[in-house]
Design a protein around this motif. Structure first.
Motif, mmCIF file in Angstrom:
data_model
loop_
_atom_site.group_PDB
_atom_site.id
_atom_site.type_symbol
_atom_site.label_atom_id
_atom_site.label_comp_id
_atom_site.label_asym_id
_atom_site.label_seq_id
_atom_site.Cartn_x
_atom_site.Cartn_y
_atom_site.Cartn_z
ATOM 1 N N ALA A 28 -7.426 19.553 8.442
ATOM 2 C CA ALA A 28 -6.643 20.034 7.018
ATOM 3 C C ALA A 28 -7.065 21.415 6.544
ATOM 4 N N THR A 79 4.581 18.791 12.466
ATOM 5 C CA THR A 79 4.576 17.517 12.816
ATOM 6 C C THR A 79 3.876 16.698 11.667
ATOM 7 N N TYR A 116 4.767 13.002 9.950
ATOM 8 C CA TYR A 116 3.941 11.875 9.317
ATOM 9 C C TYR A 116 3.893 11.639 8.034
ATOM 10 N N ARG A 117 3.951 12.842 7.140
ATOM 11 C CA ARG A 117 4.087 12.563 5.557
ATOM 12 C C ARG A 117 5.525 11.920 5.209
ATOM 13 N N SER A 173 -3.345 9.580 6.977
ATOM 14 C CA SER A 173 -3.965 9.533 7.936
ATOM 15 C C SER A 173 -4.304 7.769 8.272
ATOM 16 N N ARG A 205 2.235 6.342 16.459
ATOM 17 C CA ARG A 205 2.084 7.761 17.225
ATOM 18 C C ARG A 205 2.952 7.727 18.416
ATOM 19 N N ARG A 213 -2.220 17.958 15.058
ATOM 20 C CA ARG A 213 -3.639 17.600 15.282
ATOM 21 C C ARG A 213 -3.735 17.334 16.858
ATOM 22 N N ASP A 214 -2.597 16.860 17.522
ATOM 23 C CA ASP A 214 -2.607 16.364 19.017
ATOM 24 C C ASP A 214 -1.604 17.039 19.669
ATOM 25 N N ARG A 239 -7.130 24.808 -0.724
ATOM 26 C CA ARG A 239 -6.200 24.027 -1.435
ATOM 27 C C ARG A 239 -6.256 23.988 -2.784
ATOM 28 N N ARG A 250 -10.036 12.618 5.359
ATOM 29 C CA ARG A 250 -8.991 12.797 6.419
ATOM 30 C C ARG A 250 -9.302 13.191 7.692
ATOM 31 N N ASP A 261 -8.940 11.288 11.233
ATOM 32 C CA ASP A 261 -8.024 11.759 12.259
ATOM 33 C C ASP A 261 -9.111 11.918 13.447
ATOM 34 N N ARG A 293 -9.995 8.029 15.319
ATOM 35 C CA ARG A 293 -8.938 7.088 15.726
ATOM 36 C C ARG A 293 -8.910 7.317 17.045
HETATM 37 O O1 CDP Z 1 -1.239 20.180 6.068
HETATM 38 P P1 CDP Z 1 -2.447 19.285 5.938
HETATM 39 O O2 CDP Z 1 -3.628 19.538 6.811
HETATM 40 O O3 CDP Z 1 -2.836 18.754 4.661
HETATM 41 O O4 CDP Z 1 -2.160 18.115 6.721
HETATM 42 P P2 CDP Z 1 -0.691 17.657 7.825
HETATM 43 O O5 CDP Z 1 -0.632 18.658 8.836
HETATM 44 O O6 CDP Z 1 0.514 17.875 6.738
HETATM 45 O O7 CDP Z 1 -0.950 16.370 8.399
HETATM 46 C C1 CDP Z 1 -0.984 15.127 7.431
HETATM 47 C C2 CDP Z 1 -1.811 14.055 8.149
HETATM 48 O O8 CDP Z 1 -0.772 13.486 9.323
HETATM 49 C C3 CDP Z 1 -3.016 14.389 8.922
HETATM 50 O O9 CDP Z 1 -4.196 14.187 8.175
HETATM 51 C C4 CDP Z 1 -3.185 13.301 10.210
HETATM 52 O O10 CDP Z 1 -3.493 12.045 9.681
HETATM 53 C C5 CDP Z 1 -1.426 13.284 10.532
HETATM 54 N N1 CDP Z 1 -1.010 13.844 11.441
HETATM 55 C C6 CDP Z 1 -1.482 13.585 12.914
HETATM 56 O O11 CDP Z 1 -1.889 12.560 13.111
HETATM 57 N N2 CDP Z 1 -0.940 14.283 13.876
HETATM 58 C C7 CDP Z 1 -0.152 15.384 13.850
HETATM 59 N N3 CDP Z 1 0.240 15.908 14.967
HETATM 60 C C8 CDP Z 1 0.182 15.891 12.666
HETATM 61 C C9 CDP Z 1 -0.484 15.101 11.392
#
Ligand code: CDP
Ligand code: CDP
Length: 230
Positions: free
Chosen positions: A13, A35, A39-40, A100, A109, A130-131, A157, A180, A184, A187
């Protein structure tokens, strides 16, 4: 004309993924796919429907009938859920605190990844998450893993909130980010981890332009490489 280039940007994050991904996409005329916003958006809908973040079956059923659209507007990306503009609504503390927990379910997912791969097939893209490099597009032409110290990420932030006129407690922000990242990274399905072949960039002391230039260099190299192989 599509060049067949996929740029995968992963990291924890507030490492600077989306800011830099947008710049790289704009300069390369690629499409940016956030992405995390997907998820949001699902999380927003789950909360609206008062479904428990632990109730994975209900969440999967809800996702199956939910449209999530990322539009590239003039003033940035807009996120729509079944037509409703949720661009701002998906950034609330409530969504951030639950996302998360919802994103950890393997069957959730699986559906998201299917949607993301479909998007990545159609265009040259920059995708952040993230992935992406490990799981969504393991054969991406460019893979980057951005990191930064947790203090620096919390500061970013904090500054962002200040600019929006929100005063937040620094320690609270830092704890939220750490929590978070912990969920992440731990898992079972597609956790947050650097792909073996991703380039790691520590952005703690780098400017946005430094990071963007460094990725754009890799993109240009990939374009040359792809062109050469036909
Ligand atoms: O921008 P920020 O770092 O706050 O988070 P985000 O990219 O908006 O992602 C929010 C949440 O979605 C992450 O903390 C993960 O739990 C999940 N996420 C995920 O599991 N896999 C992804 N490819 C992208 C986000
Ligand atoms: O997408 P992710 O959560 O990884 O981070 P972001 O939302 O793109 O970046 C968080 C904040 O850090 C933004 O306000 C950026 O302007 C800032 N940032 C920075 O100060 N220095 C960098 N090298 C990258 C981002």
């Amino acid at each position: 004309e599509a060049k067949g280039i996929r740029v995968a940007i992963d990291g924890p994050a507030a490492a600077g993924k989306s800011t830099v991904a947008k710049i790289v996409a704009e300069k390369s005329s690629f499409i940016y796919i956030d992405t995390g916003a997907m998820y949001r958006a699902l999380t927003w809908k789950v909360l609206q429907n008062r479904i428990s973040p632990e109730d994975s079956q209900s969440i999967v059923d809800l996702l199956a009938k939910t449209d999530i659209d990322l539009e590239q507007g003039k003033s940035g990306q807009r996120v729509r859920v079944d037509g409703d503009d949720v661009t701002e609504a998906i950034r609330t503390e409530q969504v951030t605190g639950s996302v998360s927990h919802i994103a950890k379910h393997p069957n959730v997912r699986e559906q998201m990844v299917q949607r993301q791969r479909k998007l990545a097939n159609k265009h040259d893209i920059v995708m952040d998450g993230r992935d992406i490099g490990t799981h969504v597009i393991p054969n991406a032409e460019v893979k980057v893993f951005l990191k930064a110290s947790v203090e620096e990420r919390a500061r970013r932030r904090y500054d962002e909130n200040m600019q929006k006129g929100l005063t937040t407690d620094f320690e609270t922000l830092k704890n939220e980010i750490e929590e978070r990242d912990r969920i992440d990274s731990n898992r079972e399905t597609a956790p947050l981890v650097k792909a073996d072949d991703a380039i790691a960039l520590d952005t703690t002391d780098l400017t946005i332009d430094d990071v963007a230039s460094s990725i754009l260099e890799k993109v240009n190299q990939a374009i040359i490489n792809e062109g050469g192989s036909g």
